[in-house]
Design a protein around this motif. Structure first.
Motif, PDB file in Angstrom:
ATOM      1  N   LEU A 113      13.386 -23.353  38.600  1.00 18.16           N
ATOM      2  CA  LEU A 113      12.435 -22.906  39.590  1.00 18.16           C
ATOM      3  C   LEU A 113      12.985 -21.695  40.336  1.00 18.16           C
ATOM      4  CD1 LEU A 113      11.342 -26.321  41.162  1.00 18.16           C
ATOM      5  CD2 LEU A 113      10.481 -25.196  39.097  1.00 18.16           C
ATOM      6  N   GLY A 133       7.548 -23.947  37.554  1.00 14.50           N
ATOM      7  CA  GLY A 133       7.147 -25.322  37.321  1.00 14.50           C
ATOM      8  C   GLY A 133       6.359 -25.464  36.035  1.00 14.50           C
ATOM      9  N   VAL A 146       5.796 -29.882  39.041  1.00 15.32           N
ATOM     10  CA  VAL A 146       6.686 -30.252  37.949  1.00 15.32           C
ATOM     11  C   VAL A 146       6.274 -31.627  37.456  1.00 15.32           C
ATOM     12  CG1 VAL A 146       9.044 -30.850  37.289  1.00 15.32           C
ATOM     13  CG2 VAL A 146       8.615 -28.867  38.748  1.00 15.32           C
ATOM     14  N   THR A 162       8.987 -36.047  38.847  1.00 11.68           N
ATOM     15  CA  THR A 162       7.644 -35.478  38.911  1.00 11.68           C
ATOM     16  C   THR A 162       7.195 -35.334  40.359  1.00 11.68           C
ATOM     17  OG1 THR A 162       7.015 -36.361  36.750  1.00 11.68           O
ATOM     18  CG2 THR A 162       5.236 -35.804  38.275  1.00 11.68           C
ATOM     19  N   LEU A 209      14.226 -27.337  33.610  1.00 10.11           N
ATOM     20  CA  LEU A 209      13.382 -26.311  34.179  1.00 10.11           C
ATOM     21  C   LEU A 209      14.179 -25.543  35.214  1.00 10.11           C
ATOM     22  CD1 LEU A 209       9.935 -28.076  34.813  1.00 10.11           C
ATOM     23  CD2 LEU A 209      10.388 -26.280  33.143  1.00 10.11           C
TER      24      LEU A 209
END
Length: 121
Positions: A20, A9, A117, A90, A18
């Motif tokens: 994870l 994150g 995040v 988010t 991104l």
């Protein structure tokens, strides 16, 4: 004891990506399913993606086509590749696995601690 540890994150601009990761450790005998959840401030936790033992996947409509869940059962690891991120993504992201362990001798759900995040405009 079984532990799930998430990583990957961070802060990213809208449109960015991104990846994870969540690694499980402990006396795990079998994995039935791997999941990613997220919880935004002031909102309920929601299921984002699921990887079933047979290899099939499910996604919530909001992330479909942008997120991809994958797994490495030998490493007891699940990943979530997130592309084209939006500010509404988010949240704190949690991994969860349904496991059969030598400690419990039953199927149980285990959770990671969560990784935040943040997607900026």
């Amino acid at each position: 004891q079984v532990r799930l540890v998430e990583s990957g994150g961070g802060l990213v601009q809208a449109g960015g990506s991104l990846r994870l990761s969540c690694e499980a450790s402990g006396s795990i005998v079998s994995i039935n399913a791997m999941n990613w959840y997220r919880q935004a401030p002031g909102k309920q936790r929601e299921l984002v993606a699921t990887m079933f033992s047979a290899g099939t996947t499910n996604y919530v409509d909001f992330v479909k086509g942008r997120f991809t869940i994958s797994s490495d059962n030998a490493k007891k690891t699940v990943h979530l590749q997130m592309n084209s991120l939006k500010p509404d993504d988010t949240a704190v992201y949690y991994c969860s696995m349904r496991l059969y362990t030598t400690d419990s001798l039953q199927w149980r759900d285990y959770w990671g601690q969560g990784t935040p995040v943040t997607v900026s405009s």
